[in-house]
Design a protein around this motif. Sequence first.
Motif, PDB file in Angstrom:
ATOM      1  N   ARG A  23     -34.500 -33.231  77.114  1.00 13.14           N
ATOM      2  CA  ARG A  23     -34.487 -32.733  78.485  1.00 13.14           C
ATOM      3  C   ARG A  23     -35.907 -32.890  79.008  1.00 13.14           C
ATOM      4  NH1 ARG A  23     -32.307 -26.852  78.550  1.00 13.14           N
ATOM      5  NH2 ARG A  23     -32.575 -27.208  80.761  1.00 13.14           N
ATOM      6  N   VAL A  24     -36.079 -33.565  80.132  1.00 13.71           N
ATOM      7  CA  VAL A  24     -37.404 -33.822  80.712  1.00 13.71           C
ATOM      8  C   VAL A  24     -37.443 -33.243  82.113  1.00 13.71           C
ATOM      9  CG1 VAL A  24     -39.082 -35.597  81.354  1.00 13.71           C
ATOM     10  CG2 VAL A  24     -37.547 -35.994  79.402  1.00 13.71           C
ATOM     11  N   LEU A  25     -38.415 -32.359  82.363  1.00  9.76           N
ATOM     12  CA  LEU A  25     -38.582 -31.801  83.707  1.00  9.76           C
ATOM     13  C   LEU A  25     -39.262 -32.831  84.593  1.00  9.76           C
ATOM     14  CD1 LEU A  25     -39.686 -28.149  82.901  1.00  9.76           C
ATOM     15  CD2 LEU A  25     -37.399 -29.011  83.439  1.00  9.76           C
ATOM     16  N   THR A  26     -38.715 -33.045  85.784  1.00 12.87           N
ATOM     17  CA  THR A  26     -39.244 -34.102  86.658  1.00 12.87           C
ATOM     18  C   THR A  26     -40.562 -33.718  87.326  1.00 12.87           C
ATOM     19  OG1 THR A  26     -37.853 -33.291  88.464  1.00 12.87           O
ATOM     20  CG2 THR A  26     -36.986 -35.114  87.136  1.00 12.87           C
ATOM     21  N   ASN A  27     -40.833 -32.427  87.488  1.00 16.38           N
ATOM     22  CA  ASN A  27     -42.063 -32.041  88.189  1.00 16.38           C
ATOM     23  C   ASN A  27     -43.330 -32.284  87.367  1.00 16.38           C
ATOM     24  OD1 ASN A  27     -41.589 -29.975  86.389  1.00 16.38           O
ATOM     25  ND2 ASN A  27     -42.091 -28.338  87.835  1.00 16.38           N
ATOM     26  N   ASP A  28     -43.265 -32.163  86.032  1.00 17.21           N
ATOM     27  CA  ASP A  28     -44.464 -32.369  85.210  1.00 17.21           C
ATOM     28  C   ASP A  28     -44.223 -33.271  83.986  1.00 17.21           C
ATOM     29  OD1 ASP A  28     -42.991 -30.721  83.575  1.00 17.21           O
ATOM     30  OD2 ASP A  28     -44.498 -29.145  83.435  1.00 17.21           O
ATOM     31  N   LEU A  29     -43.017 -33.779  83.830  1.00 16.97           N
ATOM     32  CA  LEU A  29     -42.603 -34.641  82.711  1.00 16.97           C
ATOM     33  C   LEU A  29     -42.721 -33.963  81.343  1.00 16.97           C
ATOM     34  CD1 LEU A  29     -43.878 -38.151  83.850  1.00 16.97           C
ATOM     35  CD2 LEU A  29     -41.611 -37.135  84.121  1.00 16.97           C
ATOM     36  N   SER A  30     -42.745 -32.631  81.324  1.00 14.11           N
ATOM     37  CA  SER A  30     -42.692 -31.932  80.033  1.00 14.11           C
ATOM     38  C   SER A  30     -41.285 -32.126  79.466  1.00 14.11           C
ATOM     39  CB  SER A  30     -43.020 -30.454  80.203  1.00 14.11           C
ATOM     40  OG  SER A  30     -42.083 -29.823  81.046  1.00 14.11           O
ATOM     41  N   PHE A  31     -41.175 -32.090  78.130  1.00 11.42           N
ATOM     42  CA  PHE A  31     -39.880 -32.372  77.526  1.00 11.42           C
ATOM     43  C   PHE A  31     -39.573 -31.422  76.379  1.00 11.42           C
ATOM     44  CE2 PHE A  31     -42.977 -34.937  75.342  1.00 11.42           C
ATOM     45  CZ  PHE A  31     -42.643 -34.802  74.005  1.00 11.42           C
ATOM     46  N   LEU A  32     -38.299 -31.342  76.051  1.00 12.35           N
ATOM     47  CA  LEU A  32     -37.798 -30.505  74.985  1.00 12.35           C
ATOM     48  C   LEU A  32     -36.704 -31.285  74.265  1.00 12.35           C
ATOM     49  CD1 LEU A  32     -37.470 -27.634  73.648  1.00 12.35           C
ATOM     50  CD2 LEU A  32     -35.738 -27.219  75.402  1.00 12.35           C
ATOM     51  N   LEU A  33     -36.771 -31.296  72.940  1.00  9.75           N
ATOM     52  CA  LEU A  33     -35.707 -31.933  72.166  1.00  9.75           C
ATOM     53  C   LEU A  33     -34.455 -31.082  72.297  1.00  9.75           C
ATOM     54  CD1 LEU A  33     -34.780 -34.137  70.163  1.00  9.75           C
ATOM     55  CD2 LEU A  33     -35.555 -32.612  68.331  1.00  9.75           C
ATOM     56  N   HIS A  34     -33.412 -31.663  72.824  1.00  9.27           N
ATOM     57  CA  HIS A  34     -32.145 -30.949  73.013  1.00  9.27           C
ATOM     58  C   HIS A  34     -31.285 -31.028  71.763  1.00  9.27           C
ATOM     59  CE1 HIS A  34     -27.937 -30.534  74.290  1.00  9.27           C
ATOM     60  NE2 HIS A  34     -28.413 -29.635  75.117  1.00  9.27           N
ATOM     61  N   SER A  35     -31.150 -32.221  71.210  1.00  6.32           N
ATOM     62  CA  SER A  35     -30.343 -32.390  70.006  1.00  6.32           C
ATOM     63  C   SER A  35     -30.796 -33.632  69.240  1.00  6.32           C
ATOM     64  CB  SER A  35     -28.853 -32.467  70.339  1.00  6.32           C
ATOM     65  OG  SER A  35     -28.593 -33.525  71.213  1.00  6.32           O
ATOM     66  N   ASP A  36     -30.370 -33.689  68.002  1.00  3.57           N
ATOM     67  CA  ASP A  36     -30.821 -34.710  67.061  1.00  3.57           C
ATOM     68  C   ASP A  36     -29.612 -35.140  66.241  1.00  3.57           C
ATOM     69  OD1 ASP A  36     -32.486 -36.255  65.474  1.00  3.57           O
ATOM     70  OD2 ASP A  36     -33.294 -34.573  64.357  1.00  3.57           O
ATOM     71  N   SER A  37     -29.595 -36.380  65.803  1.00  2.00           N
ATOM     72  CA  SER A  37     -28.501 -36.841  64.949  1.00  2.00           C
ATOM     73  C   SER A  37     -28.969 -38.026  64.122  1.00  2.00           C
ATOM     74  CB  SER A  37     -27.296 -37.252  65.795  1.00  2.00           C
ATOM     75  OG  SER A  37     -27.581 -38.442  66.501  1.00  2.00           O
ATOM     76  N   HIS A  38     -28.158 -38.416  63.181  1.00  2.00           N
ATOM     77  CA  HIS A  38     -28.412 -39.648  62.453  1.00  2.00           C
ATOM     78  C   HIS A  38     -28.097 -40.816  63.374  1.00  2.00           C
ATOM     79  CE1 HIS A  38     -29.160 -38.373  58.298  1.00  2.00           C
ATOM     80  NE2 HIS A  38     -28.410 -37.334  58.592  1.00  2.00           N
ATOM     81  N   ALA A  39     -28.885 -41.867  63.275  1.00  2.00           N
ATOM     82  CA  ALA A  39     -28.645 -43.045  64.106  1.00  2.00           C
ATOM     83  C   ALA A  39     -27.778 -44.071  63.381  1.00  2.00           C
ATOM     84  CB  ALA A  39     -29.966 -43.676  64.524  1.00  2.00           C
ATOM     85  N   GLY A  40     -27.734 -44.001  62.071  1.00  2.00           N
ATOM     86  CA  GLY A  40     -26.919 -44.927  61.281  1.00  2.00           C
ATOM     87  C   GLY A  40     -25.752 -44.188  60.640  1.00  2.00           C
ATOM     88  N   GLY A  41     -24.829 -44.940  60.080  1.00  3.27           N
ATOM     89  CA  GLY A  41     -23.679 -44.346  59.402  1.00  3.27           C
ATOM     90  C   GLY A  41     -24.098 -43.577  58.163  1.00  3.27           C
ATOM     91  N   LEU A  42     -23.487 -42.417  57.939  1.00  2.17           N
ATOM     92  CA  LEU A  42     -23.822 -41.597  56.775  1.00  2.17           C
ATOM     93  C   LEU A  42     -23.319 -42.244  55.492  1.00  2.17           C
ATOM     94  CD1 LEU A  42     -23.093 -37.967  58.000  1.00  2.17           C
ATOM     95  CD2 LEU A  42     -25.271 -39.167  57.881  1.00  2.17           C
ATOM     96  N   LYS A  43     -24.158 -42.186  54.465  1.00  4.71           N
ATOM     97  CA  LYS A  43     -23.800 -42.742  53.157  1.00  4.71           C
ATOM     98  C   LYS A  43     -23.463 -41.643  52.158  1.00  4.71           C
ATOM     99  CE  LYS A  43     -24.019 -46.649  52.445  1.00  4.71           C
ATOM    100  NZ  LYS A  43     -22.989 -47.662  52.594  1.00  4.71           N
ATOM    101  N   ASP A  44     -24.124 -40.457  52.271  1.00 12.43           N
ATOM    102  CA  ASP A  44     -23.874 -39.377  51.326  1.00 12.43           C
ATOM    103  C   ASP A  44     -24.335 -38.052  51.923  1.00 12.43           C
ATOM    104  OD1 ASP A  44     -23.007 -38.241  48.931  1.00 12.43           O
ATOM    105  OD2 ASP A  44     -24.783 -38.825  47.783  1.00 12.43           O
ATOM    106  N   LEU A  45     -23.716 -36.944  51.468  1.00 15.31           N
ATOM    107  CA  LEU A  45     -24.114 -35.596  51.856  1.00 15.31           C
ATOM    108  C   LEU A  45     -24.055 -34.713  50.627  1.00 15.31           C
ATOM    109  CD1 LEU A  45     -21.003 -34.985  53.961  1.00 15.31           C
ATOM    110  CD2 LEU A  45     -23.045 -35.548  55.162  1.00 15.31           C
TER     111      LEU A  45
END
Length: 160
Positions: A23-45
């Motif tokens: 999420r990036v605020l347009t007035n000052d371009l400050s940002f916050l990580l909203h969510s994260d995930s794996h970018a590749g297919g999972l191999k093991d858990l």
Amino acid sequence: MSINLSIDKQELIVGTIGGKIYRVLTNDLSFLLHSDSHAGGLKDLSFGKDSDSFVAIDEQGCIKRWDLSEYKSTFTGYAPKACQGVSITVAKDDATIMTGWQDGFLRCFDTVTRKTMLWEIANAHRGAVTAIYADANYILTGGQDGAVRVWSRQTNKLLI
């Protein structure tokens, strides 16, 4: 990559190729990580000592510890070189993460101190390290080569 402006023009939502949404605020371009995930297919858990968190490894070599009470990633690590992740486990005694790789290496990560990589065993198997178990004394690995190996946890030396 994708960017979209909110209806009120106060913030941007930015999605990255690495599986992150900001999420990036347009007035000052400050940002916050909203969510994260794996970018590749999972191999093991693998779960550790309890069911509050688990670890996962993907085909691009990204390792994550996921907190199930917070629904977020609490650790992200990578091998020092680009390599496909294959297997992962959490050691039963100290919660370090043991990982197996397509290049035959066994690598250990510590999510508590956030140190990227503690150690590695080169050529643990001919081919991928496909299975891992670790406790206070031993590390057991299985490989694409059909071998099962037993390693000393204290010295990382091959025992059997």
